[in-house]
Design an enzyme around this catalytic site. Structure first.
Site, PDB file in Angstrom:
ATOM      1  N   LYS A  41      30.107   8.223   8.914  1.00  0.00           N
ATOM      2  CA  LYS A  41      29.793   9.640   8.867  1.00  0.00           C
ATOM      3  C   LYS A  41      30.519  10.377   9.984  1.00  0.00           C
ATOM      4  O   LYS A  41      30.712  11.589   9.919  1.00  0.00           O
ATOM      5  CB  LYS A  41      28.273   9.851   9.077  1.00  0.00           C
ATOM      6  N   ASP A 101      37.471   2.645  19.468  1.00  0.00           N
ATOM      7  CA  ASP A 101      36.815   2.025  20.619  1.00  0.00           C
ATOM      8  C   ASP A 101      37.419   0.627  20.794  1.00  0.00           C
ATOM      9  O   ASP A 101      38.502   0.485  21.343  1.00  0.00           O
ATOM     10  CB  ASP A 101      35.309   2.021  20.331  1.00  0.00           C
TER      11      ASP A 101
HETATM   12  P1  IMP Z   1      35.425   0.114  17.066  1.00  0.00           P
HETATM   13  O1  IMP Z   1      35.466  -0.758  15.858  1.00  0.00           O
HETATM   14  O2  IMP Z   1      34.843  -0.594  18.242  1.00  0.00           O
HETATM   15  O3  IMP Z   1      36.734   0.769  17.399  1.00  0.00           O
HETATM   16  O4  IMP Z   1      34.333   1.201  16.795  1.00  0.00           O
HETATM   17  C1  IMP Z   1      34.540   2.293  16.054  1.00  0.00           C
HETATM   18  C2  IMP Z   1      33.228   2.956  15.689  1.00  0.00           C
HETATM   19  O5  IMP Z   1      32.218   2.705  16.674  1.00  0.00           O
HETATM   20  C3  IMP Z   1      33.388   4.438  15.679  1.00  0.00           C
HETATM   21  O6  IMP Z   1      33.881   4.878  14.437  1.00  0.00           O
HETATM   22  C4  IMP Z   1      31.993   4.910  15.991  1.00  0.00           C
HETATM   23  O7  IMP Z   1      31.230   4.963  14.818  1.00  0.00           O
HETATM   24  C5  IMP Z   1      31.436   3.848  16.917  1.00  0.00           C
HETATM   25  N1  IMP Z   1      31.568   4.220  18.337  1.00  0.00           N
HETATM   26  C6  IMP Z   1      32.394   3.704  19.261  1.00  0.00           C
HETATM   27  N2  IMP Z   1      32.263   4.294  20.449  1.00  0.00           N
HETATM   28  C7  IMP Z   1      31.329   5.255  20.287  1.00  0.00           C
HETATM   29  C8  IMP Z   1      30.769   6.256  21.165  1.00  0.00           C
HETATM   30  O8  IMP Z   1      31.098   6.408  22.363  1.00  0.00           O
HETATM   31  N3  IMP Z   1      29.819   7.062  20.616  1.00  0.00           N
HETATM   32  C9  IMP Z   1      29.421   6.966  19.307  1.00  0.00           C
HETATM   33  N4  IMP Z   1      29.938   6.059  18.451  1.00  0.00           N
HETATM   34  C10 IMP Z   1      30.878   5.206  18.939  1.00  0.00           C
END
Ligand code: IMP
Ligand code: MG
Length: 175
Positions: A41, A101
């Site tokens: 979302k 992230d």
């Molecule tokens: P990744 O797979 O670790 O890159 O995570 C990506 C997803 O994690 C993003 O699309 C967000 O939904 C969630 N996410 C990562 N960091 C944050 C944050 O600081 N706040 C809120 N959601 C986060």
């Protein structure tokens, strides 16, 4: 435990940056149309604002993947919760995300979308936390590089709260 939100990027700063990215995308896709793929979302607020500022023809589709449970830590598990409605074959696809992230979600997702044979595939994220990267991801458009803090607003949530904030804030937990 209660929390409060400290402003990191104001509504004006975010809006200004989205305008710039929209102009850059419009230049880069001149003479083509762009098919925006929103990752739900979180990407939805950014995608709507961005789409309004792109001047080449735009089409939209949505998908939902889950990589996070509740709270602020990645589970490392990526699963498609809702797939796209339309095929990507032959389209100039731009994936629109809220944040990169660890990179786990995006690297998985981009690979999967590439298999569907788009004419081109690029990635646009509002926020990037480069310090947190575990898996390499090639990001084509970045709104802001931010420090390793848990942020909310503009589509980003903490336990499904705060997505509707018109700015980006850092979640601070009260003692
Ligand atoms: P990744 O797979 O670790 O890159 O995570 C990506 C997803 O994690 C993003 O699309 C967000 O939904 C969630 N996410 C990562 N960091 C944050 C944050 O600081 N706040 C809120 N959601 C986060
Ligand atoms: Mg997301």
């Amino acid at each position: 435990m209660s929390e409060h939100i400290r402003v990191l990027l104001s509504e004006e700063e975010v809006d200004r940056r989205i305008q710039e990215i929209g102009e850059q995308i419009s230049r880069d896709y001149a003479g083509k149309s762009v098919h925006l793929v929103c990752v739900l979302k979180g990407g939805s607020f950014f995608m709507c604002e961005l789409a309004k500022r792109i001047t080449v023809p735009v089409s939209l589709d949505f998908m939902s993947v889950s990589s996070y449970g509740s709270g602020t830590k990645s589970s490392g598990v990526v699963k498609i919760v809702k797939d796209l409605d339309e095929p990507l074959q032959g389209k100039d696809v731009l994936v629109v995300e809220d944040i990169v992230d660890s990179g786990r979600t995006l690297s998985y997702l981009m690979e999967m979308l590439r298999d569907r044979k788009p004419a081109s595939l690029h990635l646009c994220t509002l926020l990037d936390k480069p310090e947190r990267r575990v898996v390499e991801v090639n990001v084509d458009y970045t709104g802001f590089r931010i420090p390793d803090e848990f942020v909310v607003g503009y589509g980003l949530d903490y336990d499904q709260k705060y997505r509707n904030l018109p700015y980006i804030g850092i979640v601070e937990f009260d003692k």
